[in-house]
Design a protein around this motif. Sequence first.
Motif, PDB file in Angstrom:
ATOM      1  N   GLU A 126       0.928  -1.274   0.013  1.00 21.43           N
ATOM      2  CA  GLU A 126       0.031  -0.193  -0.056  1.00 21.43           C
ATOM      3  C   GLU A 126       0.915   1.178   0.002  1.00 21.43           C
ATOM      4  O   GLU A 126       0.424   2.254  -0.519  1.00 21.43           O
ATOM      5  CB  GLU A 126      -0.866  -0.021   1.168  1.00 21.43           C
ATOM      6  CG  GLU A 126      -1.942  -1.006   1.125  1.00 21.43           C
ATOM      7  CD  GLU A 126      -2.681  -1.098  -0.143  1.00 21.43           C
ATOM      8  OE1 GLU A 126      -3.030  -0.275  -0.774  1.00 21.43           O
ATOM      9  OE2 GLU A 126      -2.520  -2.398  -0.838  1.00 21.43           O
ATOM     10  N   ARG A 127       1.959   1.149   0.604  1.00 21.39           N
ATOM     11  CA  ARG A 127       2.893   2.158   0.518  1.00 21.39           C
ATOM     12  C   ARG A 127       3.506   2.424  -1.042  1.00 21.39           C
ATOM     13  O   ARG A 127       3.839   3.701  -1.251  1.00 21.39           O
ATOM     14  CB  ARG A 127       3.989   2.405   1.550  1.00 21.39           C
ATOM     15  CG  ARG A 127       3.649   2.321   3.145  1.00 21.39           C
ATOM     16  CD  ARG A 127       4.703   2.627   4.001  1.00 21.39           C
ATOM     17  NE  ARG A 127       5.654   1.234   4.150  1.00 21.39           N
ATOM     18  CZ  ARG A 127       5.130   0.193   5.201  1.00 21.39           C
ATOM     19  NH1 ARG A 127       4.188   0.360   5.926  1.00 21.39           N
ATOM     20  NH2 ARG A 127       6.168  -0.935   5.101  1.00 21.39           N
ATOM     21  N   ALA A 129       1.959   1.788  -3.384  1.00 23.16           N
ATOM     22  CA  ALA A 129       0.887   2.452  -4.306  1.00 23.16           C
ATOM     23  C   ALA A 129       0.616   3.951  -3.930  1.00 23.16           C
ATOM     24  O   ALA A 129      -0.182   4.785  -4.499  1.00 23.16           O
ATOM     25  CB  ALA A 129      -0.496   1.789  -3.995  1.00 23.16           C
ATOM     26  N   GLY A 130       1.285   4.189  -2.779  1.00 24.63           N
ATOM     27  CA  GLY A 130       0.975   5.776  -2.273  1.00 24.63           C
ATOM     28  C   GLY A 130       2.292   6.581  -2.971  1.00 24.63           C
ATOM     29  O   GLY A 130       2.654   6.518  -3.781  1.00 24.63           O
ATOM     30  N   ARG A 150       1.525  -7.099  -5.481  1.00 23.28           N
ATOM     31  CA  ARG A 150       0.183  -7.360  -4.790  1.00 23.28           C
ATOM     32  C   ARG A 150      -0.197  -8.818  -5.123  1.00 23.28           C
ATOM     33  O   ARG A 150      -0.655  -9.450  -4.324  1.00 23.28           O
ATOM     34  CB  ARG A 150      -0.633  -6.290  -5.050  1.00 23.28           C
ATOM     35  CG  ARG A 150      -1.973  -6.357  -4.444  1.00 23.28           C
ATOM     36  CD  ARG A 150      -2.868  -5.133  -4.697  1.00 23.28           C
ATOM     37  NE  ARG A 150      -2.653  -3.935  -4.180  1.00 23.28           N
ATOM     38  CZ  ARG A 150      -2.555  -2.606  -4.750  1.00 23.28           C
ATOM     39  NH1 ARG A 150      -2.765  -2.759  -5.818  1.00 23.28           N
ATOM     40  NH2 ARG A 150      -2.309  -1.670  -4.018  1.00 23.28           N
TER      41      ARG A 150
END
Length: 210
Positions: A126-127, A129-130, A150
């Motif tokens: 998720e990081r 993707a950030g 992922r």
Amino acid sequence: MRKISIILLLTILSSIYVFAYNDHRGHNLDSLERAVARWVPDAIDLASTEELVNLNRAFRDLMLGYSALNSEKCVFYARKALSISEPRGWEEANADAYRYLGQCFWSSEQFDSSMVYYRKALAAVERMAGDAISPTNPEGYSEKEVDDTRSALYGAIGNLYSIMDSIPQAMNWYRKAGAIFDKYGWNQSNAILYYNIGETWVEQGSLRKA
């Protein structure tokens, strides 16, 4: 057969995209260990970013190579890789190392510990993707790189739930992986995934679903 198919699925899921590193399982592990042995802490402190990227990749090659051979060495090299990637925020490398730590603990039937590291890997994805910055690309990680990492993790978590006989949970994570395979047309990975799902339903006695 079930164990073989799960190992095969993890193998495919760990190297779908060209961004994946070299696979040293079964060969060159001794020579690779000798190559990284010179990187003592003082040398690491003086290393360039390019050298650190390559060293981190070598540690992850060793982590992968030993994952099915020696769980202690797998954990050792995963932690060596993380000692480079964690403080620098290299989240693709972090996610990869966390996932293999999860697999090593799973192999020793420490399922709770395994899930802890899978969850840490999810957080790293998720990081990615950030706002996380890739060490090889100042623009950050591409959508395809994020999805590749992922999907590998989704498949691994599905396998863990399957081994724990939490079949609805396993199928949920398999669906997540399959959706990414469909998105990019990764048909080989999809074929292995569907085979694994079929075997799971056979073991559950649901032949029609299989």
